[in-house]
Design a protein around this motif. Structure first.
Motif, PDB file in Angstrom:
ATOM      1  N   PRO A  84       0.802  -1.527   0.366  1.00  0.00           N
ATOM      2  CA  PRO A  84      -0.385   0.205  -0.171  1.00  0.00           C
ATOM      3  C   PRO A  84       0.145   1.387  -0.105  1.00  0.00           C
ATOM      4  O   PRO A  84       1.016   1.476   0.690  1.00  0.00           O
ATOM      5  N   VAL A  85       0.810   1.861  -1.323  1.00  0.00           N
ATOM      6  CA  VAL A  85       2.189   3.220  -1.032  1.00  0.00           C
ATOM      7  C   VAL A  85       1.155   4.309  -2.201  1.00  0.00           C
ATOM      8  O   VAL A  85       0.769   3.595  -3.039  1.00  0.00           O
ATOM      9  N   GLU A  86       1.976   5.193  -1.878  1.00  0.00           N
ATOM     10  CA  GLU A  86       0.849   6.385  -2.630  1.00  0.00           C
ATOM     11  C   GLU A  86       1.763   7.549  -3.098  1.00  0.00           C
ATOM     12  O   GLU A  86       2.561   8.221  -2.362  1.00  0.00           O
ATOM     13  N   ARG A  87       2.171   6.730  -4.539  1.00  0.00           N
ATOM     14  CA  ARG A  87       2.610   8.073  -5.187  1.00  0.00           C
ATOM     15  C   ARG A  87       2.005   9.945  -5.031  1.00  0.00           C
ATOM     16  O   ARG A  87       1.056  10.143  -4.939  1.00  0.00           O
ATOM     17  N   LEU A  88       3.116  10.793  -4.901  1.00  0.00           N
ATOM     18  CA  LEU A  88       2.607  12.177  -4.169  1.00  0.00           C
ATOM     19  C   LEU A  88       3.487  13.201  -5.223  1.00  0.00           C
ATOM     20  O   LEU A  88       4.640  12.937  -5.274  1.00  0.00           O
ATOM     21  N   THR A  89       3.149  14.186  -5.430  1.00  0.00           N
ATOM     22  CA  THR A  89       3.738  15.312  -6.210  1.00  0.00           C
ATOM     23  C   THR A  89       4.266  15.936  -4.736  1.00  0.00           C
ATOM     24  O   THR A  89       3.663  16.024  -3.975  1.00  0.00           O
ATOM     25  N   GLY A  90       5.630  16.709  -5.095  1.00  0.00           N
ATOM     26  CA  GLY A  90       5.847  17.684  -4.431  1.00  0.00           C
ATOM     27  C   GLY A  90       5.338  18.279  -3.724  1.00  0.00           C
ATOM     28  O   GLY A  90       5.812  18.276  -2.366  1.00  0.00           O
TER      29      GLY A  90
ATOM     30  N   GLU B 198       2.670  17.737  -3.035  1.00  0.00           N
ATOM     31  CA  GLU B 198       1.550  16.679  -2.032  1.00  0.00           C
ATOM     32  C   GLU B 198       2.621  16.715  -0.529  1.00  0.00           C
ATOM     33  O   GLU B 198       1.383  16.288   0.750  1.00  0.00           O
ATOM     34  N   CYS B 199       3.624  16.010  -0.954  1.00  0.00           N
ATOM     35  CA  CYS B 199       4.508  16.131   0.072  1.00  0.00           C
ATOM     36  C   CYS B 199       4.105  16.977   1.475  1.00  0.00           C
ATOM     37  O   CYS B 199       4.363  16.923   1.836  1.00  0.00           O
ATOM     38  N   ARG B 200       4.928  18.765   0.715  1.00  0.00           N
ATOM     39  CA  ARG B 200       4.952  19.624   1.650  1.00  0.00           C
ATOM     40  C   ARG B 200       3.463  19.845   2.055  1.00  0.00           C
ATOM     41  O   ARG B 200       3.588  20.172   3.135  1.00  0.00           O
ATOM     42  N   ARG B 201       2.417  19.266   1.454  1.00  0.00           N
ATOM     43  CA  ARG B 201       1.341  19.685   1.974  1.00  0.00           C
ATOM     44  C   ARG B 201       1.258  18.822   3.623  1.00  0.00           C
ATOM     45  O   ARG B 201       0.505  18.723   4.558  1.00  0.00           O
ATOM     46  N   LEU B 202       1.204  17.351   3.100  1.00  0.00           N
ATOM     47  CA  LEU B 202       1.781  16.431   4.121  1.00  0.00           C
ATOM     48  C   LEU B 202       2.824  16.562   5.725  1.00  0.00           C
ATOM     49  O   LEU B 202       3.104  17.064   6.500  1.00  0.00           O
ATOM     50  N   GLU B 203       3.590  17.965   5.281  1.00  0.00           N
ATOM     51  CA  GLU B 203       5.082  18.386   5.931  1.00  0.00           C
ATOM     52  C   GLU B 203       5.164  19.005   4.946  1.00  0.00           C
ATOM     53  O   GLU B 203       6.357  19.512   5.186  1.00  0.00           O
ATOM     54  N   PRO B 204       4.504  20.219   5.740  1.00  0.00           N
ATOM     55  CA  PRO B 204       4.979  21.846   5.326  1.00  0.00           C
ATOM     56  C   PRO B 204       6.458  22.012   5.622  1.00  0.00           C
ATOM     57  O   PRO B 204       7.223  22.932   4.708  1.00  0.00           O
ATOM     58  N   MET B 205       7.368  21.443   6.485  1.00  0.00           N
ATOM     59  CA  MET B 205       8.809  21.921   6.493  1.00  0.00           C
ATOM     60  C   MET B 205       9.249  21.440   6.022  1.00  0.00           C
ATOM     61  O   MET B 205      10.510  21.119   5.422  1.00  0.00           O
ATOM     62  N   LEU B 206       8.957  20.487   4.488  1.00  0.00           N
ATOM     63  CA  LEU B 206      10.148  20.358   3.293  1.00  0.00           C
ATOM     64  C   LEU B 206      10.697  21.714   2.690  1.00  0.00           C
ATOM     65  O   LEU B 206       9.873  22.006   2.843  1.00  0.00           O
TER      66      LEU B 206
ATOM     67  N   SER C 153      13.121  21.537  -2.590  1.00  0.00           N
ATOM     68  CA  SER C 153      13.617  21.333  -4.051  1.00  0.00           C
ATOM     69  C   SER C 153      13.077  20.408  -3.853  1.00  0.00           C
ATOM     70  O   SER C 153      12.835  18.922  -5.118  1.00  0.00           O
ATOM     71  N   VAL C 154      12.334  19.568  -3.106  1.00  0.00           N
ATOM     72  CA  VAL C 154      11.541  18.446  -3.002  1.00  0.00           C
ATOM     73  C   VAL C 154      10.314  17.848  -4.588  1.00  0.00           C
ATOM     74  O   VAL C 154       9.229  18.681  -4.504  1.00  0.00           O
ATOM     75  N   ARG C 155      10.801  17.260  -4.821  1.00  0.00           N
ATOM     76  CA  ARG C 155      10.132  17.436  -5.835  1.00  0.00           C
ATOM     77  C   ARG C 155       9.002  16.148  -6.010  1.00  0.00           C
ATOM     78  O   ARG C 155       7.626  16.314  -7.080  1.00  0.00           O
ATOM     79  N   GLY C 156       8.698  14.893  -5.328  1.00  0.00           N
ATOM     80  CA  GLY C 156       7.675  14.844  -5.360  1.00  0.00           C
ATOM     81  C   GLY C 156       7.616  13.245  -4.630  1.00  0.00           C
ATOM     82  O   GLY C 156       9.172  13.235  -3.812  1.00  0.00           O
ATOM     83  N   GLY C 157       7.183  12.052  -3.886  1.00  0.00           N
ATOM     84  CA  GLY C 157       7.681  11.269  -2.826  1.00  0.00           C
ATOM     85  C   GLY C 157       7.194  10.069  -2.925  1.00  0.00           C
ATOM     86  O   GLY C 157       5.836  10.087  -4.526  1.00  0.00           O
ATOM     87  N   LEU C 158       6.566   9.444  -2.199  1.00  0.00           N
ATOM     88  CA  LEU C 158       5.709   7.746  -1.925  1.00  0.00           C
ATOM     89  C   LEU C 158       5.423   7.657  -0.382  1.00  0.00           C
ATOM     90  O   LEU C 158       6.292   8.152   0.978  1.00  0.00           O
ATOM     91  N   LEU C 159       4.099   8.330  -0.380  1.00  0.00           N
ATOM     92  CA  LEU C 159       3.793   7.304   1.002  1.00  0.00           C
ATOM     93  C   LEU C 159       3.598   6.288   1.665  1.00  0.00           C
ATOM     94  O   LEU C 159       2.906   5.477   1.065  1.00  0.00           O
ATOM     95  N   ALA C 160       4.359   5.432   2.040  1.00  0.00           N
ATOM     96  CA  ALA C 160       3.783   3.968   2.565  1.00  0.00           C
ATOM     97  C   ALA C 160       3.030   4.464   4.475  1.00  0.00           C
ATOM     98  O   ALA C 160       3.311   4.170   5.081  1.00  0.00           O
ATOM     99  N   ALA C 161       1.704   4.156   3.953  1.00  0.00           N
ATOM    100  CA  ALA C 161       0.715   4.912   5.309  1.00  0.00           C
ATOM    101  C   ALA C 161       1.502   4.136   6.296  1.00  0.00           C
ATOM    102  O   ALA C 161       0.748   4.626   7.225  1.00  0.00           O
ATOM    103  N   THR C 162       1.109   3.185   6.018  1.00  0.00           N
ATOM    104  CA  THR C 162       1.158   1.665   6.953  1.00  0.00           C
ATOM    105  C   THR C 162       2.681   1.816   8.071  1.00  0.00           C
ATOM    106  O   THR C 162       2.324   0.600   8.960  1.00  0.00           O
TER     107      THR C 162
END
Lengths: 416, 416
Positions: free
Chosen positions: B168-174, B176-184, B187-196
């Motif tokens: 269960p992984v979810e691909r995120l845009t940069g 979306e990553c910063r929306r989850l973690e505003p301190m990122l 320059s973060v371009r994208g990410g992968l959330l392993a929510a479990t």
């Protein structure tokens, strides 16, 4: 009786000199030798640290450096430091010019024969080997190095300024720098050798001062001074913060040597300038002398200790009374030290500390009687506390009238 | 009686589970909970740490993660951890999907209802809030981020591999990553959330294990085992290094859980892989979940603790039994952490440690009866010691035959 407020290198030295004169003195500090002195690298480098508008500070620094040999020898004797152990001395240096006088035999009593114009011979006759070993006092010079073309140009301008002042500096190519210090990065383009600059281990100096004070029976009261006692316009002693007992110590004279905290007890224009410093542990010394460089616009210096440690300093941050070691401060020190001497990456991190330098509006210390009877100041040494220790003690004792004028509290209004 | 050699998280857990079954057990370690467990970040991240050739390790990790809720709840009860304090709990997360079940009310007894396919709900019913607070166990997922175009491409390939495995992984845009973690970093371009994926504070876990063992009366002998006692082909106990007295402890079974040092007592193919880790102190939590990134080819991760601390790890160095914190190791951690989360520069450095992970030739742990009667192994957990703690204890107790086969010592020759 005199009461000295502050047991950093300045306060302890003043108390020690007063005690040697036979004056009754008491020192008050809640945590002796743990502030800026503990975080200082100990460079005695008036030549390589000269800056364009600060010739008065240069004069003061040169005068204090010339006092260091006798100061160290007397302190070593008074503290009964152990005799010199040749096995623990730094290894002989490749460059004979800066290693003169390092032979290990004890010499003394010639403290005034050296001079900043005799490159390398400065400390030769001025300090016993025992004192040198005990305080880790070394006179092997400071090497300033440049990386980029801009850095080299800036260093060239600085050299011209130094030569105009008649200071003994030597311009070196990158190759010559690496011949002196083989661990320097290949990217070093050139440098400047200030062969008469020296350094000392401030932690050993304060330890020796504490030992000397104990041997002379000077009381050290482990308490915080909450305020100066005043009788009309006159300072008459200090009040101690609870739970100290007795709560007050009367004094004929209070010498305020509380560094960055001096402004909390009297109206003195000092402000804390934070510095972070790191000690790295090395089996073999990486450097034979102090090395400094401007890296990406930030100055960094590396100071080798006799026991193989390498001190890396030092940030300058205006953050008030903040002594946190920060990720950003460490990062800058490590980044710049790696640029200068790539081999540091292999060294163990032994210690990281932050201290607060007492800065003043004109970067000169504030030494001497204040406008208030009973209150003498010895504070505001900014980056030069260790270098300026002997001359500060001398000025407080009434010597060096000419230099005293430079540092006089009278140059500021409203000190009280 | 069983003797467990090694009081890291593995050895302590095995001893605790044996004691719960009523078996007499003794633990021997000269410095409990001070090795790799002390230096571990505590990520329980089988999904985001999956690598291409290591599906067996993934199976093992998922199985162990599914055991963590019950393990933690039982440990919290056995150690009598203090009740949950809502004020010290992490703040609610912006993303509801990963904050489910974080309400603070105690739930229990539903440890098997979660599953890795129900994103975010995994720990919801599986662990009491008390256990969660006491061990700082959190199930808010792991965010893997990419910087450059190459990093993003590599992350995309990893995502495809994970999806193929049904993880269960979810691909995120940069963004979306910063929306989850505003301190990122911007320059973060994208990410992968392993929510479990989850994490825990290993220092709290070992402290709880020590408390639970003490409550159950399990002896902890503070000595070094110098060798295993052998009678013919059979292991019959341990010999203790002087000055321990008595010098020997007989045992029906010796469980060797000495991490990187296991190879000094038996013929086990483990080698030390050094990791350096830093704890930063923060008044406000900078992150809501674990964040990891590949920076200049080096992986770095940041793990937030409930008390505001941020753990930054971890180097991987093959240097033998070297536990020095080095300038180079610190530099890399700080450099890469700054790239990921620039705000870390303001944080105070609370602690830096190095530990030795016990690596094996195939990166799988070595768990179960050795070829030698009387000797059971529980070592070689490499980077997964904390994650694999519950399943390791289960395998040593004879459960999970299928997984036991994966970790069996029998896959190596000449273990003895």
């Amino acid at each position: 009786m005199d009461v000295v407020v502050g047991a950093g290198i300045i306060g302890l030295s003043i108390a020690w000199r007063l005690a040697r004169e036979g004056r009754p003195v008491t020192v008050v500090d809640p945590a002796p030798a743990s502030g800026a002195s503990h975080a200082a690298a100990g460079m005695l480098a008036p030549v390589s640290e000269v800056t364009y508008t600060e010739e008065p500070l240069l004069r003061l620094g040169l005068a204090s450096l010339s006092r260091w040999p006798a100061f160290a020898a007397e302190l070593a004797a008074d503290a009964a430091l152990p005799p010199h152990d040749p096995a623990s001395a730094p290894s002989p240096l490749p460059n004979g010019a800066t290693g003169a006088g390092d032979g290990g035999e004890a010499t003394s009593g010639a403290g005034t024969t050296g001079g900043i114009d005799s490159a390398g011979g400065f400390f030769g006759g001025g300090i016993s080997a025992a004192a040198r070993a005990g305080l880790d006092l070394r006179a092997d010079g400071m090497l300033d190095v440049a990386f980029g073309a801009d850095d080299l140009a800036a260093l060239g301008e600085l050299a011209a300024f130094m030569e105009k002042l008649g200071l003994p500096v030597e311009r070196l190519t990158g190759r010559e720098c690496r011949r002196l210090e083989p661990m320097l990065a290949p990217s070093v383009r050139g440098g400047l050798l200030a062969a008469t600059d020296a350094w000392v281990d401030p932690r050993r100096v304060t330890a020796a001062l504490l030992a000397a004070l104990e041997r002379r029976g000077v009381p050290l009261v482990p308490a915080r001074v909450s305020e100066l006692l005043r009788d009309g316009d006159r300072v008459t002693g200090v009040r101690l913060a609870p739970p100290a007992s007795p709560g007050e110590i009367p004094a004929e004279r209070v010498v305020l040597a509380a560094g960055s905290w001096s402004g909390e007890l009297a109206n003195v224009p000092v402000r804390p300038v934070k510095g972070q410093i790191m000690r790295l542990r090395s089996a073999q010394p990486l450097l034979g002398r102090c090395v400094r460089g401007l890296v990406h616009g930030t100055p960094v210096y590396l100071v080798p200790r006799g026991d193989g440690e390498l001190v890396v300093g030092g940030t300058q941050e205006e953050l008030g009374f903040d002594t946190r070691v920060t990720a950003g401060g460490l990062y800058e020190l490590l980044r710049d030290a790696r640029e200068l001497v790539p081999g540091v990456t292999e060294l163990e991190v032994a210690d990281v500390v932050a201290g607060l330098r007492p800065g003043t509006p004109d970067n000169l210390p504030i030494i001497g009687p204040s406008g208030t009877p009973g209150l003498t100041l010895a504070t505001g040494h900014f980056r030069g506390g260790v270098l300026l220790t002997p001359v500060t003690a001398a000025i407080v004792q009434g010597e060096d009238a000419d230099l005293a004028t430079l540092c006089s509290p009278a140059r500021f209004r409203d000190i009280s």
